[in-house]
Design a protein around this motif. Sequence first.
Motif, PDB file in Angstrom:
ATOM      1  N   THR A 208       0.866  -1.180   0.000  1.00 11.37           N
ATOM      2  CA  THR A 208       0.000   0.000   0.000  1.00 11.37           C
ATOM      3  C   THR A 208       0.897   1.224   0.000  1.00 11.37           C
ATOM      4  OG1 THR A 208      -1.784  -1.099   1.218  1.00 11.37           O
ATOM      5  CG2 THR A 208      -1.748   1.308   1.253  1.00 11.37           C
ATOM      6  N   ALA A 211       0.200   8.185  -1.679  1.00 14.59           N
ATOM      7  CA  ALA A 211       0.679   9.217  -2.601  1.00 14.59           C
ATOM      8  C   ALA A 211       0.142  10.577  -2.154  1.00 14.59           C
ATOM      9  CB  ALA A 211       0.226   8.905  -4.021  1.00 14.59           C
ATOM     10  N   PRO A 214      -1.971  13.669  -6.730  1.00 13.26           N
ATOM     11  CA  PRO A 214      -2.424  12.834  -7.860  1.00 13.26           C
ATOM     12  C   PRO A 214      -1.293  12.523  -8.829  1.00 13.26           C
ATOM     13  CG  PRO A 214      -3.998  14.608  -7.429  1.00 13.26           C
ATOM     14  CD  PRO A 214      -2.801  14.895  -6.569  1.00 13.26           C
ATOM     15  N   ALA A 217       0.623   9.671  -7.448  1.00 18.61           N
ATOM     16  CA  ALA A 217      -0.195   8.462  -7.568  1.00 18.61           C
ATOM     17  C   ALA A 217      -0.127   7.897  -8.979  1.00 18.61           C
ATOM     18  CB  ALA A 217      -1.641   8.772  -7.190  1.00 18.61           C
ATOM     19  N   SER A 218      -0.217   8.768  -9.972  1.00 18.78           N
ATOM     20  CA  SER A 218      -0.154   8.325 -11.361  1.00 18.78           C
ATOM     21  C   SER A 218       1.215   7.718 -11.681  1.00 18.78           C
ATOM     22  CB  SER A 218      -0.424   9.516 -12.286  1.00 18.78           C
ATOM     23  OG  SER A 218      -0.317   9.139 -13.639  1.00 18.78           O
ATOM     24  N   THR A 221       1.369   4.219 -10.193  1.00 22.59           N
ATOM     25  CA  THR A 221       0.515   3.286 -10.933  1.00 22.59           C
ATOM     26  C   THR A 221       1.195   2.788 -12.208  1.00 22.59           C
ATOM     27  OG1 THR A 221      -1.465   4.378 -10.073  1.00 22.59           O
ATOM     28  CG2 THR A 221      -1.746   3.010 -12.024  1.00 22.59           C
ATOM     29  N   VAL A 233      -2.645   2.066  -4.361  1.00 20.21           N
ATOM     30  CA  VAL A 233      -2.276   3.462  -4.132  1.00 20.21           C
ATOM     31  C   VAL A 233      -3.450   4.207  -3.505  1.00 20.21           C
ATOM     32  CG1 VAL A 233      -1.414   5.587  -5.186  1.00 20.21           C
ATOM     33  CG2 VAL A 233      -0.769   3.367  -6.145  1.00 20.21           C
ATOM     34  N   GLY A 235      -4.531   8.058  -1.202  1.00 26.04           N
ATOM     35  CA  GLY A 235      -4.109   9.414  -0.888  1.00 26.04           C
ATOM     36  C   GLY A 235      -3.870   9.584   0.601  1.00 26.04           C
TER      37      GLY A 235
END
Length: 362
Positions: A208, A211, A214, A217-218, A221, A233, A235
């Motif tokens: 886990t 991020a 965003p 996070a991208s 991924t 992922v 927030g």
Amino acid sequence: MSVGSVEAEGLCVAMVCDAGPDVGIGHVMRCLALGEELVARGVRVVMVAELDRVPWAAEQVRRRGIEIASPGPGDVRDVLTRLEPSSVVVDSYLLPTAVYTDIRDRWPLLALTDGDPRGRVADLYLDQNLGAEASSWALPEGSRHLGGLGYAQQRREIVRQRPSAPKAADDEHAPPRVLAFFGGTDAFGVAPRVVRLVARAGIPVELTAIAATPELASEITDIELAPGQAVHVIGPTDTLAELVADADVVLSAAGTSAWELFCLGAAVGFVCVADNQKDAYVRMDQDRLAVGIATLAELDGDSANAVARMRDLLGDVRLRERLRAACWAMVDGRGAERVADAFLALDRDRVQTAFGSRRGPS
């Protein structure tokens, strides 16, 4: 004996903290523990910090009954003059030493430091770092120093999740559950770099990754994983303590959150993301309290040593069991209580006398 709510009624404490997307929220988070302890004792607490651009941190502050005052482009001393607190806490790398002097001339002052105060004057110093109880820094006459992990600041949500004993060995036949987080802003973009390192280690994991943005996070991924690896992922979250408690391995920066992880008895692999973390990073690894995975330079330099350290941590159940027991014993979760006692029990007569001698006759 603790200084209770009756003695604290009518007091107002201002907490001046560095904060923002570029400097992170570590100063804010370590002041939250003391802030909520003071609020519980009936003290009005106001955090003086730029939190407009870090709304998640601002919500954490408000949820604990702590007010927020933004210094804006002006001088923090002007904000304090308007608040007229009974005492002040400062946790900052950015404030000039002259500001500490001006604040102490008007109010009792607690300064949070990491090592040498470097000319910053205060009535009470808090250095909650590993080994700080043995420091021998020159302090102003009449000042007191609180040092070491006995004073490490733990938020109540952390203490509630602290196990009564270190967690036993996890299942060596199942992929370890790994949590990776690098602060509320992850200003250095560490999370994707560490996930790439996990992928290079090649050991099956259930990871886990928290991020902070965003964009991060991208990036996570899009990382190609090794066989048997899975990454989820999320927030920024209010359930960090629960996630740490459920994890078999935690990957994090070697900053202020380290002591929260110790309190929770986590098996941790640390990344050194700033120069002021280097001493603690090296010592935690040398004392076998955690695994020093890498510095930022090593992460970016395709370090074989970093891969090997990651493999050791992810693949050795007994190593993780030893780490949990060692760090759990170092931090008991009562640091905020101890600091609040010392802060509220400052000798007001002595301090006021000292203020008078510094100010001269009115």
